[in-house]
Design a protein around this motif. Structure first.
Motif, mmCIF file in Angstrom:
data_model
loop_
_atom_site.group_PDB
_atom_site.id
_atom_site.type_symbol
_atom_site.label_atom_id
_atom_site.label_comp_id
_atom_site.label_asym_id
_atom_site.label_seq_id
_atom_site.Cartn_x
_atom_site.Cartn_y
_atom_site.Cartn_z
ATOM 1 N N LYS A 46 0.831 -1.196 0.000
ATOM 2 C CA LYS A 46 0.000 0.000 0.000
ATOM 3 C C LYS A 46 0.867 1.248 0.000
ATOM 4 N N ALA A 47 0.468 2.199 -0.819
ATOM 5 C CA ALA A 47 1.182 3.479 -0.849
ATOM 6 C C ALA A 47 0.715 4.352 0.303
ATOM 7 N N HIS A 48 1.666 5.054 0.920
ATOM 8 C CA HIS A 48 1.368 5.956 2.028
ATOM 9 C C HIS A 48 1.911 7.347 1.707
ATOM 10 N N ILE A 49 1.167 8.360 2.091
ATOM 11 C CA ILE A 49 1.671 9.724 2.000
ATOM 12 C C ILE A 49 2.330 10.039 3.335
ATOM 13 N N ILE A 50 3.638 10.218 3.318
ATOM 14 C CA ILE A 50 4.377 10.449 4.561
ATOM 15 C C ILE A 50 4.747 11.919 4.697
ATOM 16 N N ILE A 51 4.894 12.333 5.942
ATOM 17 C CA ILE A 51 5.373 13.682 6.247
ATOM 18 C C ILE A 51 6.865 13.552 6.550
ATOM 19 N N LYS A 52 7.667 13.929 5.586
ATOM 20 C CA LYS A 52 9.113 13.728 5.694
ATOM 21 C C LYS A 52 9.818 14.888 6.384
ATOM 22 N N ALA A 59 11.407 22.818 6.414
ATOM 23 C CA ALA A 59 10.819 21.520 6.067
ATOM 24 C C ALA A 59 11.672 20.785 5.048
ATOM 25 N N ALA A 60 12.187 21.516 4.048
ATOM 26 C CA ALA A 60 12.996 20.890 3.007
ATOM 27 C C ALA A 60 14.319 20.374 3.560
ATOM 28 N N VAL A 61 14.914 21.121 4.485
ATOM 29 C CA VAL A 61 16.155 20.669 5.120
ATOM 30 C C VAL A 61 15.893 19.403 5.922
ATOM 31 N N GLN A 62 14.813 19.391 6.687
ATOM 32 C CA GLN A 62 14.480 18.219 7.493
ATOM 33 C C GLN A 62 14.222 16.996 6.613
ATOM 34 N N ALA A 63 13.645 17.229 5.447
ATOM 35 C CA ALA A 63 13.372 16.131 4.521
ATOM 36 C C ALA A 63 14.621 15.674 3.788
ATOM 37 N N GLY A 64 15.694 16.462 3.871
ATOM 38 C CA GLY A 64 16.923 16.127 3.172
ATOM 39 C C GLY A 64 16.961 16.613 1.736
ATOM 40 N N TRP A 65 15.982 17.430 1.350
ATOM 41 C CA TRP A 65 15.896 17.855 -0.041
ATOM 42 C C TRP A 65 16.878 18.958 -0.405
ATOM 43 N N LEU A 66 17.334 19.743 0.555
ATOM 44 C CA LEU A 66 18.303 20.795 0.241
ATOM 45 C C LEU A 66 19.733 20.305 0.371
ATOM 46 N N ASN A 67 19.895 19.070 0.823
ATOM 47 C CA ASN A 67 21.237 18.504 0.936
ATOM 48 C C ASN A 67 21.627 17.746 -0.326
ATOM 49 N N ALA A 77 3.473 30.666 10.068
ATOM 50 C CA ALA A 77 3.480 29.830 8.864
ATOM 51 C C ALA A 77 3.931 28.428 9.235
ATOM 52 N N ALA A 78 3.431 27.441 8.515
ATOM 53 C CA ALA A 78 3.895 26.064 8.671
ATOM 54 C C ALA A 78 3.812 25.377 7.320
ATOM 55 N N VAL A 79 4.821 24.556 7.030
ATOM 56 C CA VAL A 79 4.929 23.875 5.735
ATOM 57 C C VAL A 79 5.346 22.432 5.978
ATOM 58 N N PHE A 80 4.814 21.513 5.150
ATOM 59 C CA PHE A 80 5.076 20.085 5.302
ATOM 60 C C PHE A 80 5.661 19.515 4.016
ATOM 61 N N ALA A 81 6.699 18.704 4.177
ATOM 62 C CA ALA A 81 7.334 18.022 3.051
ATOM 63 C C ALA A 81 6.701 16.640 2.922
ATOM 64 N N LEU A 82 5.999 16.415 1.824
ATOM 65 C CA LEU A 82 5.231 15.186 1.621
ATOM 66 C C LEU A 82 5.831 14.335 0.513
ATOM 67 N N GLU A 83 5.794 13.017 0.707
ATOM 68 C CA GLU A 83 6.197 12.065 -0.327
ATOM 69 C C GLU A 83 5.264 10.860 -0.285
ATOM 70 N N GLN A 84 5.164 10.151 -1.391
ATOM 71 C CA GLN A 84 4.431 8.885 -1.414
ATOM 72 C C GLN A 84 5.440 7.741 -1.408
ATOM 73 N N VAL A 85 5.310 6.841 -0.438
ATOM 74 C CA VAL A 85 6.240 5.712 -0.328
ATOM 75 C C VAL A 85 5.448 4.431 -0.061
#
Length: 398
Positions: A5-11, A87-95, A236-244
């Motif tokens: 099953k695919a899940h939408i995670i908060i990364k 949010a992007a740093v926490q998700a690892g997207w800016l690294n 403000a609040a922003v969430f980094a989402l992915e489907q895994v």
């Protein structure tokens, strides 16, 4: 063999609010249970508001100094950029180097948009001294485009307003885009900088603004005393989402999103039964497994208005019946941040899931007395002028 099953995670999560500038400072504030209000003079009248703390303001100013171009932007855009980068740093997207397929989409919303900057430009217009930057810096599209620049996003960019449901509807958009394959990563959230003369005056004109200027709790959702205690806040609040597939235990997931609407019956679109809330909550619950639809806690919209608070509680009772979940809100701590409120409530939900605690409302209220329990699944509600509502259900993978 059953398909995975695919899940939408908060990364990743990023936020800046009257309670803090990162997850640690915000957690400390929630644990302390100390409201973030102060009193300002608005048109000569003492008025309670919830503004960024001195530390949070310092971090926002550091962002402003880091990029000279940001000086032309509205405060709402700056807060969105701050939260999105976090949010992007926490998700690892800016690294990582920017992907070549532009798979990161952005949806940041606001109820009012660049209201502070708009007021400044309008004053300049009246003095026949309007800047050429007035139009490009006051468009609502400013929000997602500047966030996209800040996080190297090259996919879809959406800025929208559906009043106070805005942020949760951005999350709903993120879920839909990820499930459809239109994006592989998604930044969703809301931002609001409404502590301006005109915006505060608008809320006072509706007749709902709190007059409890000398009270430790000027905003009192579900208050036993019959008065309106709406109090503006910013943030403000922003969430980094992915489907895994097959997320690891402990992963935060979005299990359901629901949207509701009802025909206008008043200036604010509130019916006594909270029909819009009933629709959004039922739609979100329907996305859960048929054999496991237990919701342990509802973080309500409840801005401290008599009609709105009562309607939402009626809707919760209609949806859950005798199996009533725990009910709480964070607005008695940070006020109503309009289009950002759903995102900051969702951030609160993630805090509760992590720490298994929330601060009891300290003033006399109408909430039913309920026994505390292990909190595994939380529903967050939001509603806005016009009859709209949104609900998001989050939990932690076992």
């Amino acid at each position: 063999m059953e398909a995975a099953k695919a899940h939408i995670i908060i990364k990743g999560v990023g936020a800046i609010s009257p309670l803090g500038f990162d997850s640690a400072s915000t957690a400390t504030a929630y644990t302390s249970g100390i409201p973030a209000f102060k009193t300002i003079l608005h048109q000569g009248t003492p008025t309670p508001v919830a503004a960024l703390s001195a530390e949070a303001e310092e971090h926002l100013q550091d962002l402003l100094l880091a990029n000279p171009v940001y000086k032309q932007l509205d405060r709402s855009v700056l807060m969105a950029v701050y939260a999105a980068r976090q949010a992007a740093v926490q998700a690892g997207w800016l690294n990582e180097p920017p992907p070549t397929d532009d798979d990161l989409a952005v949806n940041i919303g606001s109820s009012r948009g660049a209201t502070g900057l708009f007021e400044e430009h309008f004053e300049a217009f009246q003095q026949e001294n309007l800047s050429s930057s007035a139009s490009p810096t006051t468009t609502l599209g400013n929000l997602s485009s500047w966030v996209a620049h800040a996080v190297n996003a090259g996919g879809g960019q959406i800025s929208h307003s559906i009043t106070c449901s805005t942020a949760l509807m951005a999350v709903a958009n993120g879920v839909a885009w990820l499930k459809s394959g239109m994006a592989k990563r998604f930044l969703a959230g809301g931002t609001e900088a409404p502590l301006t003369d005109f915006t505060i005056a608008q809320m006072k004109a509706v007749g709902i603004y709190s007059r409890l200027t000398d009270h430790p709790y000027p905003c009192q959702p579900y208050a036993a005393e019959k008065h309106n205690t709406f109090t503006l806040g910013e943030g403000a609040a922003v969430f980094a989402l992915e489907q895994v597939f097959n997320p690891a235990p402990g992963t935060l997931v979005v299990e359901g999103v629901g949207l509701g609407f009802e025909k206008l019956v008043s200036k604010t679109g509130i019916s006594a039964e909270g029909i819009n809330f009933q629709k959004s909550m039922r739609q979100a619950i329907a996305q859960l497994s048929e054999h496991d639809r237990q919701v342990d806690l509802v973080i309500t919209h409840t801005p401290g208005t008599r009609a709105g608070d009562k309607a939402e509680l009626a809707a919760i009772r209609a949806v859950f019946g005798d199996n009533l979940p725990l009910i709480t809100t964070n607005k008695w701590l940070i006020g109503h941040t309009l289009g950002a409120s759903g995102a900051l409530s969702l951030q609160y939900a993630l805090h509760v899931l992590q720490y298994q605690q929330f601060t009891a409302i300290p003033y006399p209220h109408h909430l039913p007395q309920q026994e505390s329990t292990s909190i595994k699944r939380i529903m967050v509600n939001a509603a806005g002028f016009g009859g709209n509502a949104a609900s998001v259900i989050v939990s932690v993978v076992k």
